[in-house]
Design an enzyme around this catalytic site. Structure first.
Site, PDB file in Angstrom:
ATOM      1  N   ASP A  58       0.564  -1.180   0.088  1.00  0.00           N
ATOM      2  CA  ASP A  58       0.293  -0.100   0.002  1.00  0.00           C
ATOM      3  C   ASP A  58       0.927   1.828  -0.109  1.00  0.00           C
ATOM      4  OD1 ASP A  58      -1.962   1.769   0.709  1.00  0.00           O
ATOM      5  OD2 ASP A  58      -1.998   1.973   2.816  1.00  0.00           O
ATOM      6  N   ASP A  62      -4.168   3.887   2.492  1.00  0.00           N
ATOM      7  CA  ASP A  62      -5.564   3.330   2.536  1.00  0.00           C
ATOM      8  C   ASP A  62      -6.062   2.358   3.262  1.00  0.00           C
ATOM      9  OD1 ASP A  62      -5.268   1.953   0.325  1.00  0.00           O
ATOM     10  OD2 ASP A  62      -6.804   3.102  -0.861  1.00  0.00           O
ATOM     11  N   ASP A  66      -1.791  -1.380  -3.915  1.00  0.00           N
ATOM     12  CA  ASP A  66      -2.234  -0.458  -5.216  1.00  0.00           C
ATOM     13  C   ASP A  66      -0.921  -0.814  -5.967  1.00  0.00           C
ATOM     14  OD1 ASP A  66      -0.146   1.532  -4.325  1.00  0.00           O
ATOM     15  OD2 ASP A  66      -1.848   1.859  -2.841  1.00  0.00           O
ATOM     16  N   ASP A 135      -5.359 -10.826 -16.074  1.00  0.00           N
ATOM     17  CA  ASP A 135      -6.161 -11.384 -15.264  1.00  0.00           C
ATOM     18  C   ASP A 135      -7.825 -11.061 -16.051  1.00  0.00           C
ATOM     19  OD1 ASP A 135      -8.174 -13.464 -14.000  1.00  0.00           O
ATOM     20  OD2 ASP A 135      -6.856 -12.447 -12.204  1.00  0.00           O
ATOM     21  N   ASP A 237     -10.081 -15.921 -16.971  1.00  0.00           N
ATOM     22  CA  ASP A 237     -11.089 -16.586 -15.172  1.00  0.00           C
ATOM     23  C   ASP A 237     -12.736 -17.323 -16.417  1.00  0.00           C
ATOM     24  OD1 ASP A 237     -11.823 -15.888 -12.072  1.00  0.00           O
ATOM     25  OD2 ASP A 237     -13.177 -15.031 -13.492  1.00  0.00           O
ATOM     26  N   GLU A 291      -8.239 -20.858 -17.608  1.00  0.00           N
ATOM     27  CA  GLU A 291      -8.680 -21.199 -16.188  1.00  0.00           C
ATOM     28  C   GLU A 291     -10.181 -22.271 -16.296  1.00  0.00           C
ATOM     29  OE1 GLU A 291     -10.151 -20.516 -11.475  1.00  0.00           O
ATOM     30  OE2 GLU A 291     -11.319 -19.567 -13.467  1.00  0.00           O
ATOM     31  N   HIS A 365      -4.369 -16.649  -5.015  1.00  0.00           N
ATOM     32  CA  HIS A 365      -5.575 -16.337  -4.002  1.00  0.00           C
ATOM     33  C   HIS A 365      -7.229 -16.814  -4.483  1.00  0.00           C
ATOM     34  CE1 HIS A 365      -6.882 -16.250  -8.448  1.00  0.00           C
ATOM     35  NE2 HIS A 365      -8.626 -16.051  -8.107  1.00  0.00           N
ATOM     36  N   ASP A 366      -7.171 -18.401  -4.894  1.00  0.00           N
ATOM     37  CA  ASP A 366      -8.362 -18.973  -4.609  1.00  0.00           C
ATOM     38  C   ASP A 366      -7.875 -20.001  -3.218  1.00  0.00           C
ATOM     39  OD1 ASP A 366     -10.298 -18.166  -6.381  1.00  0.00           O
ATOM     40  OD2 ASP A 366      -9.577 -18.451  -7.882  1.00  0.00           O
TER      41      ASP A 366
HETATM   42  C1  GLC Z   1     -12.521 -17.615 -10.550  1.00  0.00           C
HETATM   43  C2  GLC Z   1     -11.236 -16.625  -9.651  1.00  0.00           C
HETATM   44  C3  GLC Z   1     -12.153 -15.957  -8.242  1.00  0.00           C
HETATM   45  C4  GLC Z   1     -13.223 -15.998  -8.470  1.00  0.00           C
HETATM   46  C5  GLC Z   1     -14.524 -16.380  -9.865  1.00  0.00           C
HETATM   47  C6  GLC Z   1     -15.692 -15.775 -10.314  1.00  0.00           C
HETATM   48  O1  GLC Z   1     -12.145 -19.145 -10.002  1.00  0.00           O
HETATM   49  O2  GLC Z   1     -10.286 -17.087  -9.963  1.00  0.00           O
HETATM   50  O3  GLC Z   1     -11.015 -15.759  -7.856  1.00  0.00           O
HETATM   51  O4  GLC Z   1     -13.780 -15.885  -7.552  1.00  0.00           O
HETATM   52  O5  GLC Z   1     -13.800 -17.129 -10.858  1.00  0.00           O
HETATM   53  O6  GLC Z   1     -14.272 -14.364 -10.582  1.00  0.00           O
END
Ligand code: GLC
Length: 590
Positions: A58, A62, A66, A135, A237, A291, A365-366
């Protein structure tokens, strides 16, 4: 828990896929014959570092990471030796799903900065020879997107057809399952149009109507906008969901209750991927990662070069191991079955041996932190098991995707209270367990292992307040272990997890064998050690990884270790025989 089983894209889409029936010979050939057949490509050789911008750094206090924050850390990212960065969504978004609900594809999220910050960031990466993947979230957008706002105002709006609707005069819509909807219902009623719109994810994430050629052209135009700026590729995605059967039939019996797999089988999915390739991707020197989901046959369709669709695919079969069946990401107290896991990797590696290309990852991140999920985050084993997992990711066949923070051994934060979480996935599932009168305590205990927020806590830069992430209040709590687990503490220690990661990257770069070499499992049925050889042009490397907290040994019959040379190891005296210390990792040249 029917809904839980169906929540497949994020944790367990691949439940339908079958494990390979591998035999138990000491050395199991996976039929890779890369010497002649695999075309060399920059994106196959790249090590990708994933940055979750909200949690990286950051710059303005905030509490939210960023773009200027990332800019301030460009030299750090460069120092890792990685080749490419994947940025999670940075587009304008109301953040119902942290940027995966985009309200303007050609603008930057206010909290992250401006387009000129983005341009400076891209330039900064390129000056350092680092490529940038964005993404691309185009199965759905945000309900705050101008297209949807217009669409929901009137059936006569030209944007109405950019989305999927069910007119109320036809009665209740045919059931569709939703991933982030408490009731599990993907249709949401909209009064102004007296119709229901479709949202496979949250109601704030309406699905875009890919069956409409105008919508597809809008998306291609938007992709060109970013590619013309000079980005180097996209991570697509939830792309497998984009095509829909708009006759909305009941879920066909063959899907056995698995809505996710059905959603990934839209009638024109691959026509659209080919069209996107023809109209956009083929005109640029870029790469893409899907994905993707499902079994080998499905995933291969995205990446078989002859089909001219995408380049690489994320697959889910291995990452979903170790959860109890029929429950939402609930960890199996017995842990995961290493032998079955190895066979899954062998199966996918074999599938991509001669065509297509895969990815290797243990976190994103998932997912929770790789150390807590696949290694051991106790003080005793944090160091060795982090290094062992990095050795795995960087010695397998497939493009390596590495999640920020794993290079210093960040671990799950393990929140006690639901109020501490931010993630829509967890909150939806919590509400569902609650509505059913389920065991919330047990649910929260399980989430300490598996929830996505474990992987989203801010980067731990140093031992100052908030781990040096922000001078403000971080949007998600910083893991209190930042006082000892942080970048600054590891920079100067040549034996740190961080410096091991750097060394391992250098080894991968020096050794094409680790990138293109044949992959062959060794001692397949060994319950503790994941071992394999990588061979290319007469060179043979043996990788041995002990996944357990106790010493273990493997059967190396058929391999000559007598002249073995250690290329890397995570203990001061690395093993040169099949006897490994707890979480030991070693790569030997035979
Ligand atoms: C993908 C992303 C995930 C998101 C989902 C909906 O699986 O990796 O983080 O919540 O799509 O966009």
């Amino acid at each position: 828990m029917r809904l839980v089983l169906q929540f497949s894209i994020l944790p367990c889409l691949a439940l339908m896929t079958l494990l390979c029936a591998c035999n138990s010979s000491t050395e199991q050939k996976t039929k890779t014959s890369t010497d002649a057949k695999t075309d060399e490509n920059w994106w196959k050789e790249a090590v990708v570092y994933q940055i979750y911008p909200r949690s990286f750094k950051d710059s303005d206090g905030d509490g939210i990471g960023d773009l200027q924050g990332i800019i301030s850390k460009l030299d750090y990212v460069k120092s890792l030796g990685i080749d490419m960065v994947w940025l999670n969504p940075v587009y304008a978004s109301p953040n119902k799903d942290n940027g995966y609900d985009i309200s303007d594809y050609q603008n930057i999220m206010k909290e992250f900065g401006s387009m000129s910050d983005f341009d400076a960031l891209l330039k900064g990466f390129h000056q350092r020879d680092i490529k940038v993947f964005m993404d691309l979230v185009v199965n759905h957008c945000s309900s705050e997107h101008a297209w949807f706002k217009a669409a929901r105002s009137s059936r006569n709006s030209p944007y109405y057809q950019y989305f999927h609707w069910w007119p109320a005069e036809k009665g209740k819509p045919p059931y569709r399952w939703s991933i982030f909807d408490e009731k599990g219902d993907a249709w949401e009623y909209n009064k102004a149009t007296d119709s229901y719109y479709l949202h496979y994810f949250a109601d704030g994430q309406p699905d875009l109507n890919w069956e409409n050629p105008k919508l597809r052209q809008e998306i291609y135009k938007m992709m060109r906008f970013w590619l013309d700026k000079g980005i180097d590729g996209f991570r697509l995605d939830a792309i497998a969901f984009c095509s829909k059967d708009t006759l909305w039939p009941p879920l066909p019996a063959e899907y056995n209750g698995q809505w996710g797999m059905y959603y990934a089988s839209g009638p024109h999915l691959h026509d659209y991927m080919q069209e996107m390739n023809r109209e956009v991707l083929s005109k640029y020197n870029v790469a893409t990662v899907a994905e993707a989901m499902g079994d080998v046959e499905r995933v291969m369709k995205f990446v078989d070069p002859e089909r001219k669709e995408l380049n690489m695919a994320y697959y889910f079969e291995a990452i979903d191991f170790g959860y109890l069946p029929n429950e939402y990401k609930m960890p199996d107290p017995k842990g995961f079955d290493l032998v079955a896991w190895k066979k899954v990797y062998a199966k996918w590696t074999e599938a991509f041996a001669n065509k297509g290309w895969g990815t290797i990852y243990l976190a994103n991140h998932d997912q929770p932190r790789m150390l807590s999920r696949w290694g051991n985050d106790s003080p005793e084993f944090r160091d060795v098991s982090s290094k062992m997992l990095s050795t795995f990711i960087l010695s397998m066949r497939g493009t390596a995707f590495y999640y920020f923070g794993d290079e210093i051994g960040m671990s799950n934060i393990k929140f006690d209270k639901v109020e501490e979480y931010n993630d829509i996935e967890l909150l939806t599932n919590y509400a569902q367990v609650k509505a059913k009168g389920g065991d919330l305590k047990r649910f929260l205990e399980g989430m300490k292992i598996s929830s996505r927020d474990n992987g989203r806590t801010p980067m731990q830069w140093d031992s100052s307040s908030n781990g040096g992430f922000s001078v403000g209040k971080p949007w998600l709590k910083v893991n209190p272990n930042f006082t000892s687990v942080n970048v600054a503490a590891q920079e100067t220690d040549p034996n740190s997890i961080l410096n091991y990661f750097r060394n391992m990257i250098q080894l991968r770069k020096k050794e094409p064998t680790l990138i293109y070499g044949d992959f062959t499992l060794v001692d397949v049925d060994n319950p503790a050690i994941f071992a394999y050889t990588r061979t290319l042009k007469g060179k043979k490397l043996l990788v041995m990884l002990n996944f357990k907290a106790v010493p273990a040994s493997i059967n190396t019959t058929g391999l000559d270790l007598s002249k073995a040379k250690v290329l890397i190891g995570n203990y001061p005296t690395p093993a040169t025989t099949g006897q490994l210390k707890p979480y030991e990792a070693v790569i030997l040249e035979l």
